[in-house]
Design an enzyme around this catalytic site. Structure first.
Site, PDB file in Angstrom:
ATOM      1  N   LEU A  44       0.879  -1.168   0.000  1.00  0.00           N
ATOM      2  CA  LEU A  44       0.000   0.000   0.000  1.00  0.00           C
ATOM      3  C   LEU A  44       0.913   1.213   0.000  1.00  0.00           C
ATOM      4  O   LEU A  44       1.841   1.300   0.815  1.00  0.00           O
ATOM      5  CB  LEU A  44      -0.905  -0.006   1.236  1.00  0.00           C
ATOM      6  CG  LEU A  44      -1.984   1.079   1.316  1.00  0.00           C
ATOM      7  CD1 LEU A  44      -2.946   0.991   0.129  1.00  0.00           C
ATOM      8  CD2 LEU A  44      -2.761   0.972   2.621  1.00  0.00           C
ATOM      9  N   ASP A  45       0.665   2.153  -0.909  1.00  0.00           N
ATOM     10  CA  ASP A  45       1.563   3.280  -1.092  1.00  0.00           C
ATOM     11  C   ASP A  45       1.806   4.046   0.206  1.00  0.00           C
ATOM     12  O   ASP A  45       0.948   4.102   1.093  1.00  0.00           O
ATOM     13  CB  ASP A  45       0.989   4.262  -2.128  1.00  0.00           C
ATOM     14  CG  ASP A  45       0.938   3.660  -3.526  1.00  0.00           C
ATOM     15  OD1 ASP A  45       1.706   2.726  -3.790  1.00  0.00           O
ATOM     16  OD2 ASP A  45       0.122   4.129  -4.332  1.00  0.00           O
ATOM     17  N   TYR A  46       2.965   4.662   0.277  1.00  0.00           N
ATOM     18  CA  TYR A  46       3.374   5.477   1.427  1.00  0.00           C
ATOM     19  C   TYR A  46       2.328   6.531   1.766  1.00  0.00           C
ATOM     20  O   TYR A  46       2.025   6.780   2.935  1.00  0.00           O
ATOM     21  CB  TYR A  46       4.713   6.139   1.084  1.00  0.00           C
ATOM     22  CG  TYR A  46       5.284   7.075   2.112  1.00  0.00           C
ATOM     23  CD1 TYR A  46       5.782   6.584   3.321  1.00  0.00           C
ATOM     24  CD2 TYR A  46       5.364   8.444   1.861  1.00  0.00           C
ATOM     25  CE1 TYR A  46       6.336   7.453   4.260  1.00  0.00           C
ATOM     26  CE2 TYR A  46       5.917   9.302   2.797  1.00  0.00           C
ATOM     27  CZ  TYR A  46       6.402   8.805   3.990  1.00  0.00           C
ATOM     28  OH  TYR A  46       6.946   9.667   4.909  1.00  0.00           O
ATOM     29  N   SER A  48      -0.871   6.471   0.950  1.00  0.00           N
ATOM     30  CA  SER A  48      -2.222   5.911   1.044  1.00  0.00           C
ATOM     31  C   SER A  48      -2.420   5.336   2.445  1.00  0.00           C
ATOM     32  O   SER A  48      -1.460   5.064   3.164  1.00  0.00           O
ATOM     33  CB  SER A  48      -2.444   4.825  -0.009  1.00  0.00           C
ATOM     34  OG  SER A  48      -2.315   5.370  -1.314  1.00  0.00           O
TER      35      SER A  48
END
Length: 209
Positions: A44-46, A48
């Protein structure tokens, strides 16, 4: 059976246990999770927030993270502007990105969900309205949801993953987690074992504030 840690990843936390970038250290999973042997099943993106699954069982990790399994992932997405029907239709049909067309997504407009405050908050601009979408995809390309909404003219402002397959955030707050037992299918020809008693789920608080 396998153990699965359901974690609400805060904003600006890496979905890994170390930071390989030189310079100022960024927050990692090690600041929140103290479960030896557990590793993320997917990323999961930084920038997000929301649901991240971790497990110590390789078969379960593959089941969740492998693109071949097409496990659905659902997001609550705050975007710039009032989203027209034409943009919704394009997302549902699949949009063209630099790395090729996406699969069709399930998309609907939603009211603003009841979420925890983000720190720092999304920048408010009185002249620019925002909308919320619930968007489900079955792929896992890099920053895919952000690129999809941008491709239809609505840049993403906030992105919260709320569901992966059968697992949901429920009432977990940022930095909180709960441990669940998952029954894995038996390989063909294997004699099933006695199920025994199911271990109760356990919610854990962050290791560090």
């Amino acid at each position: 059976m396998a153990q699965l840690l359901i974690f609400n990843k805060p904003f600006q936390v890496l979905s890994q246990f170390t930071d390989d970038r030189a310079g100022e250290r960024r927050a990692t999973l090690a600041d929140w999770i103290d479960q030896p042997g557990f590793y993320p099943a997917g990323r999961l993106d930084y920038d997000s927030e929301g649901l991240l699954l971790l497990t110590s069982e390789g078969a379960l990790q593959h089941r969740i993270a492998s693109p071949r399994n097409k496990m659905p992932k659902t997001y609550w997405v705050q975007v710039e502007g009032d989203v027209a029907d034409e943009a919704i239709s394009r997302l549902r049909q699949g949009v063209e990105l630099k790395d090729g067309p996406t699969r069709p997504a399930a998309v609907q407009r939603i009211a603003e969900p009841q979420l925890w405050p983000r720190n720092p908050p999304v920048r408010y601009r009185e002249s620019v309205p925002t909308s919320w979408l619930e968007l489900t995809i079955t792929e896992g390309r890099n920053r895919q949801v952000r690129r999809m909404t941008a491709a239809v003219g609505h840049p993403t402002l906030r992105l919260v993953r709320c569901r992966i397959g059968e697992w949901h955030l429920d009432d977990l707050q940022p930095g909180e987690s709960r441990l669940e037992t998952v029954h894995l299918p038996q390989p063909a020809g294997t004699r099933p074992k006695s199920a025994g008693k199911r271990r109760p789920t356990r919610k854990t608080r962050p290791v560090k504030p």
